[in-house]
Design a protein around this motif. Structure first.
Motif, PDB file in Angstrom:
ATOM      1  N   THR A   1       0.427   4.822   5.353  1.00  0.00           N
ATOM      2  CA  THR A   1       0.953   5.214   4.036  1.00  0.00           C
ATOM      3  C   THR A   1       1.307   3.976   3.216  1.00  0.00           C
ATOM      4  O   THR A   1       1.700   2.941   3.762  1.00  0.00           O
ATOM      5  CB  THR A   1       2.212   6.092   4.166  1.00  0.00           C
TER       6      THR A   1
ATOM      7  N   ASP B   1       3.807   3.249   0.167  1.00  0.00           N
ATOM      8  CA  ASP B   1       4.944   3.866  -0.531  1.00  0.00           C
ATOM      9  C   ASP B   1       5.000   5.371  -0.262  1.00  0.00           C
ATOM     10  O   ASP B   1       5.234   6.182  -1.156  1.00  0.00           O
ATOM     11  CB  ASP B   1       4.868   3.597  -2.038  1.00  0.00           C
ATOM     12  N   GLY B   2       4.752   5.742   1.003  1.00  0.00           N
ATOM     13  CA  GLY B   2       4.890   7.131   1.423  1.00  0.00           C
ATOM     14  C   GLY B   2       3.673   8.004   1.211  1.00  0.00           C
ATOM     15  O   GLY B   2       3.676   9.176   1.593  1.00  0.00           O
ATOM     16  N   VAL B   3       2.612   7.469   0.600  1.00  0.00           N
ATOM     17  CA  VAL B   3       1.403   8.248   0.322  1.00  0.00           C
ATOM     18  C   VAL B   3       0.272   7.763   1.228  1.00  0.00           C
ATOM     19  O   VAL B   3      -0.001   6.562   1.315  1.00  0.00           O
ATOM     20  CB  VAL B   3       0.977   8.103  -1.161  1.00  0.00           C
TER      21      VAL B   3
ATOM     22  N   GLN C   1       4.062  -3.093  -2.315  1.00  0.00           N
ATOM     23  CA  GLN C   1       4.354  -1.738  -1.832  1.00  0.00           C
ATOM     24  C   GLN C   1       4.705  -1.749  -0.345  1.00  0.00           C
ATOM     25  O   GLN C   1       4.335  -2.657   0.411  1.00  0.00           O
ATOM     26  CB  GLN C   1       3.157  -0.802  -2.067  1.00  0.00           C
ATOM     27  N   ARG C   2       5.379  -0.681   0.050  1.00  0.00           N
ATOM     28  CA  ARG C   2       5.764  -0.504   1.463  1.00  0.00           C
ATOM     29  C   ARG C   2       4.590   0.102   2.236  1.00  0.00           C
ATOM     30  O   ARG C   2       4.119   1.186   1.918  1.00  0.00           O
ATOM     31  CB  ARG C   2       6.984   0.420   1.548  1.00  0.00           C
TER      32      ARG C   2
ATOM     33  N   GLU D   1       3.278   1.486   5.859  1.00  0.00           N
ATOM     34  CA  GLU D   1       3.822   1.953   7.138  1.00  0.00           C
ATOM     35  C   GLU D   1       2.769   2.714   7.928  1.00  0.00           C
ATOM     36  O   GLU D   1       1.842   3.305   7.357  1.00  0.00           O
ATOM     37  CB  GLU D   1       5.036   2.860   6.903  1.00  0.00           C
TER      38      GLU D   1
ATOM     39  N   LEU E   1       2.136   5.866  10.446  1.00  0.00           N
ATOM     40  CA  LEU E   1       2.758   7.148  10.769  1.00  0.00           C
ATOM     41  C   LEU E   1       2.963   7.283  12.278  1.00  0.00           C
ATOM     42  O   LEU E   1       2.210   6.710  13.075  1.00  0.00           O
ATOM     43  CB  LEU E   1       1.879   8.298  10.270  1.00  0.00           C
TER      44      LEU E   1
END
Length: 236
Positions: free
Chosen positions: A32, A34-36, A48-49, A51, A53
């Motif tokens: 992801t 920024d969470g997307v 952006q972050r 990560e 999952l």
């Protein structure tokens, strides 16, 4: 301000993994930004972050088979291009992880006849396409025909035993009325024009045909223009 870098490079820096592992994580829908979820290794990121999952696996995507309720008037290529994340059937989303990679390298092993609608099969799995190719002559296909007119029980019975029209042998078919305007027809490997020939033999005007089953796989309650995954328990 930092220069944009490929998502795969950022992941390599963060995890210390190989380039191939980074690509597999990303293409598998495990990363992801920024969470997307982003599935393109070449996607550019700056601050952006990024990560991974939980449960992420650096594995090649398993090939999938997609079943589409194809609208009348589409050819197989147009139908294939119409499938995307948004057209996945709402009632078939539970327990699946749709990925952009599932729409790549799809083949259509048993195309619908021109003018027909209904069950269209697209697959990435060579085992599925090989089985359909090998067994197509023996696989029973089921259609719902929209017709106008009346026929006799004797004509339907003759069709099941073997009938001819204009000295041409028709494929044996099991036919029964679903209602006053729709006939259910099951036959093996219909060639282009043969269903029209059958209707002419029965003295019925063919208005439309919709395939609902190929071998042991039924389309089920799939809305027009939407698709679902072939489940692990289904066999052609």
């Amino acid at each position: 301000m930092s220069e944009p870098v490929r998502l795969s490079k950022r992941l390599i820096e963060q995890l210390g993994c190989s380039r191939r592992e980074a690509e597999l994580y990303i293409e598998g829908g495990w990363v992801t930004v920024d969470g997307v979820v982003v599935e393109q290794p070449q996607f550019k990121v700056e601050t952006q972050r990024v990560e991974l999952l939980p449960g992420a696996r650096a594995e090649t995507l398993e090939p999938v088979t997609l079943l589409l309720n194809q609208p009348k008037g589409q050819d197989s290529e147009t139908a294939r291009a119409s499938m995307n994340m948004a057209s996945l059937s709402e009632t078939h989303r539970e327990g699946v992880r749709p990925l952009h990679g599932h729409f790549a390298r799809l083949t259509c092993p048993a195309p619908l006849e021109r003018g027909a609608s209904g069950l269209q099969v697209f697959s990435q799995d060579w085992r599925v396409t090989r089985k359909i190719d090998a067994d197509l002559r023996r696989l029973e296909q089921e259609y719902i025909l929209e017709v106008r007119g009346e026929t006799t029980l004797q004509a339907l019975e003759r069709l099941a035993r073997g009938a001819t029209r204009n000295d041409r042998e028709l494929p044996r078919a099991k036919a029964s009325w679903q209602n006053e305007t729709h006939l259910r027809l099951a036959l093996k490997n219909p060639q282009p024009g043969q269903i029209s020939e059958i209707c002419a033999y029965l003295r019925l005007e063919l208005l439309g045909m919709r395939r609902i089953r190929l071998g042991g796989v039924s389309m089920g309650k799939l809305p027009l223009g939407q698709w679902r995954y072939l489940s692990g328990s289904e066999r052609f």
